[in-house]
Motif scaffolding. Structure first.
Motif, short mmCIF file in Angstrom:
data_model
loop_
_atom_site.label_atom_id
_atom_site.label_comp_id
_atom_site.label_asym_id
_atom_site.label_seq_id
_atom_site.Cartn_x
_atom_site.Cartn_y
_atom_site.Cartn_z
N ILE A 18 8.27 21.45 -7.57
CA ILE A 18 9.12 21.80 -6.42
C ILE A 18 8.59 23.00 -5.67
N SER A 19 7.97 23.92 -6.36
CA SER A 19 7.47 25.14 -5.72
C SER A 19 6.31 24.88 -4.75
N ASP A 20 5.69 23.70 -4.83
CA ASP A 20 4.50 23.42 -4.02
C ASP A 20 4.72 22.45 -2.87
N ILE A 21 5.95 22.00 -2.63
CA ILE A 21 6.14 20.90 -1.67
C ILE A 21 6.07 21.30 -0.20
N GLY A 22 6.23 22.57 0.10
CA GLY A 22 6.26 23.02 1.50
C GLY A 22 5.19 22.42 2.40
N PRO A 23 3.92 22.52 2.02
CA PRO A 23 2.85 22.04 2.90
C PRO A 23 2.81 20.52 3.12
N VAL A 24 3.47 19.73 2.26
CA VAL A 24 3.35 18.27 2.39
C VAL A 24 4.61 17.58 2.91
N ILE A 25 5.69 18.32 3.12
CA ILE A 25 6.94 17.63 3.47
C ILE A 25 6.88 16.89 4.79
N ASP A 26 5.99 17.30 5.69
CA ASP A 26 5.88 16.60 6.97
C ASP A 26 4.96 15.39 6.90
N GLU A 27 4.35 15.17 5.74
CA GLU A 27 3.38 14.09 5.59
C GLU A 27 3.90 12.92 4.78
N VAL A 28 5.13 13.02 4.26
CA VAL A 28 5.65 11.98 3.38
C VAL A 28 6.76 11.19 4.05
N ASP A 29 7.02 9.99 3.50
CA ASP A 29 8.08 9.12 4.03
C ASP A 29 9.39 9.30 3.27
N GLU B 40 0.85 -1.18 0.00
CA GLU B 40 0.00 0.00 0.00
C GLU B 40 0.89 1.23 0.00
N ALA B 41 0.73 2.05 -1.02
CA ALA B 41 1.56 3.24 -1.12
C ALA B 41 0.77 4.37 -1.74
N ASP B 42 0.97 5.54 -1.20
CA ASP B 42 0.41 6.77 -1.76
C ASP B 42 1.57 7.44 -2.49
N ILE B 43 1.56 7.36 -3.80
CA ILE B 43 2.65 7.88 -4.62
C ILE B 43 2.10 9.02 -5.45
N PHE B 44 2.72 10.19 -5.33
CA PHE B 44 2.21 11.34 -6.06
C PHE B 44 3.35 12.28 -6.43
N SER B 45 3.07 13.20 -7.35
CA SER B 45 4.09 14.15 -7.77
C SER B 45 3.56 15.56 -7.69
N MET B 46 4.50 16.49 -7.58
CA MET B 46 4.14 17.90 -7.59
C MET B 46 5.35 18.73 -7.95
#
Length: 102
Positions: free
Chosen positions: A39-50, A31-37
């Motif tokens: 570089i300019s948008d990563i700030g809000p999600v960096i604490d939610e990824v492995d 089970e994996a949540d794999i997504f892309s975005m």
């Protein structure tokens, strides 16, 4: 569930690789949540990824991303050959290896 973020310049070039990685995860029964975005948008999600995987076209941003995550998650540039051939299985295996090490 593993959360894997792929980062590229505009968020589009990695979508094929994301789909191939999802297929590889399904084949492995992972089970994996794999997504892309972009570089300019990563700030809000960096604490939610492995893990954060950088597309080769943004590898020059690696130090900046490492500074943002401050050691909380691994940051690696995707292997140029695996990226070029869109080898979702190889990129997924490398991501899982790094997640398990951290």
């Amino acid at each position: 569930m593993k959360k894997i973020l792929l980062v590229c310049a505009a968020g589009m070039s990695t979508s094929i690789l994301v789909n191939r990685m999802k297929d590889a995860a399904k084949e492995k029964g992972i089970e994996a949540d794999i997504f892309s975005m972009p570089i300019s948008d990563i700030g809000p999600v960096i604490d939610e990824v492995d893990i954060i995987l950088l597309g080769p076209q943004v590898r020059y941003q690696k130090q900046n991303v490492e500074n943002l995550v401050n050691g909380r998650v691994p940051v690696e540039t995707i292997d140029m050959q695996a990226y070029g051939t869109m080898d979702g299985k190889a990129v997924l295996n490398r991501a899982l290896e790094l997640i398990n090490k951290s």
